[in-house]
Design an enzyme around this catalytic site. Structure first.
Site, mmCIF file in Angstrom:
data_model
loop_
_atom_site.group_PDB
_atom_site.id
_atom_site.type_symbol
_atom_site.label_atom_id
_atom_site.label_comp_id
_atom_site.label_asym_id
_atom_site.label_seq_id
_atom_site.Cartn_x
_atom_site.Cartn_y
_atom_site.Cartn_z
ATOM 1 N N ASP A 140 68.696 17.898 -18.504
ATOM 2 C CA ASP A 140 67.427 18.496 -18.909
ATOM 3 C C ASP A 140 66.265 17.769 -18.235
ATOM 4 O O ASP A 140 66.380 16.600 -17.845
ATOM 5 C CB ASP A 140 67.256 18.423 -20.429
ATOM 6 N N ARG A 141 65.163 18.453 -18.141
ATOM 7 C CA ARG A 141 63.971 17.915 -17.477
ATOM 8 C C ARG A 141 63.627 16.498 -17.938
ATOM 9 O O ARG A 141 63.347 15.606 -17.128
ATOM 10 C CB ARG A 141 62.799 18.857 -17.763
#
Length: 349
Positions: A140-141
């Site tokens: 995830d970011r």
């Protein structure tokens, strides 16, 4: 005289009218609409019910701001030698920073390889430009840690298959705020899928395989959590020691009950995800009542002890797998971020 609803009266009219529906254009339209509404109602009732809460209203604006910040940071990002955890002629493993997109990491690899290549390798041809780079895993970011990139289609195929068949062992570290569990080791099994509004949610384990509104199905997900500390008071354990502890298993079949008035603890956990579902660890932390600090999408605190957190605190600590070419076991481990190392430092002081 019995009472009939409008819908029942329409049904009776259609069933008992001696004239065909073509003689009643309005009735034919009503019949179509009523049938469609009834069909939609039945289909909605057959979808499984998500067991984790919907996205909090506060998350929308915060997530948008975080995405814009990440886009800005990613546009300026370039790989450096200190980001590289492992490299050979088939693979390169990177310690992804928090707040940088995976695709940015991938796009920065060719330049890094060209800039770092010895002059004799450059003379053999522009090797970096001929590589077939693929992301073997995604983060995830705002999740930091180990990310593996393969350098050919063939190697990518082998490694992706290893991930799909659960042949890759993964460990993560997360800092959570919530009610501390009583067991030191917990394994949770549940379903995973998108709700009708597109958000990822936890579903009952018994719903695995059932169809969801968007056409996808509920898939299984399983995570084991090991408690490393509660309010800085528990002994830190090496990964090998974690595997020896007694385990408490939870098979999700109903909504979690969370005591909103309970004291909130600071909890450091190590997670061992068996499956690789989107937001898996974040969803399971939320369901268990100790969401990750800063993870506003899944009820994690945004403000804690006078400080705001602009990202969730989740780190991909290690990957262990069989090398896709040599066959030798390979352990790739990323150094802990500051928030994790500080929490562990408190345990040794």
């Amino acid at each position: 005289m019995p009472f009939f609803s409008l819908h029942q009266a329409q049904q009776c009219f259609f069933l008992h009218s001696p004239k065909p529906l073509s003689k009643f254009p309005r009735a034919r339209t009503l019949f179509f609409l009523c049938s469609k509404m009834s069909s939609n109602s039945n289909s909605l009732q057959n979808y499984p019910t998500p067991l984790s809460p919907p996205l909090p209203s506060i998350s929308k604006d915060i997530e948008l701001a975080r995405a814009m910040s990440a886009s800005s940071k990613s546009s300026l990002f370039g790989l450096s030698r200190s980001d590289i955890l492992y490299e050979d002629e088939w693979l390169i493993a990177v310690n992804k920073p928090q707040g940088i997109y995976c695709d940015t990491i991938l796009a920065s690899v060719p330049r890094f390889l060209s800039d770092s290549a010895p002059s004799d390798r450059l003379c053999e041809g522009n090797q970096a430009s001929t590589l077939e780079l693929h992301l073997a895993n995604r983060l995830d970011r705002d999740t930091s840690g180990v990310m593996v990139i393969t350098k050919s289609h063939k190697v990518a195929s082998v490694l992706v298959k290893a991930f799909t068949n659960h042949k890759v062992q993964k460990t993560y570290v997360a800092f959570c705020i919530g009610s501390a569990p009583k067991s030191e080791r917990i394994t949770i099994k549940s379903g995973h899928g998108r709700s009708k509004f597109g958000a990822w949610r936890v579903y009952a384990a018994g719903d695995v395989g059932r169809k969801l509104p968007g056409g996808s199905i509920v898939r299984d997900m399983e995570t084991t959590f090991e408690l490393l500390s509660i309010n800085g008071q528990q002994n830190y354990k090496e990964q090998s020691e974690c595997m020896e502890d007694e385990e408490h298993s939870i098979v999700v079949e109903e909504k979690a009950v969370t005591d909103v008035d309970a004291n909130k603890d600071e909890i450091l956990v190590r997670a061992f995800p068996r499956s690789g579902r989107t937001h898996q660890i974040r969803l399971h932390c939320q369901y268990l009542g100790f969401p990750i600090r800063g993870d506003v999408k899944y009820e994690g605190v945004y403000e804690w002890k006078g400080r705001t957190y602009e990202a969730h605190e989740l780190h991909a600590e290690s990957l262990t797998f069989q090398h896709p070419v040599t066959g030798f076991p390979l352990l790739i481990q990323a150094p802990l971020p500051l928030w994790a190392s500080q929490a562990l430092q408190l345990l040794t002081d």
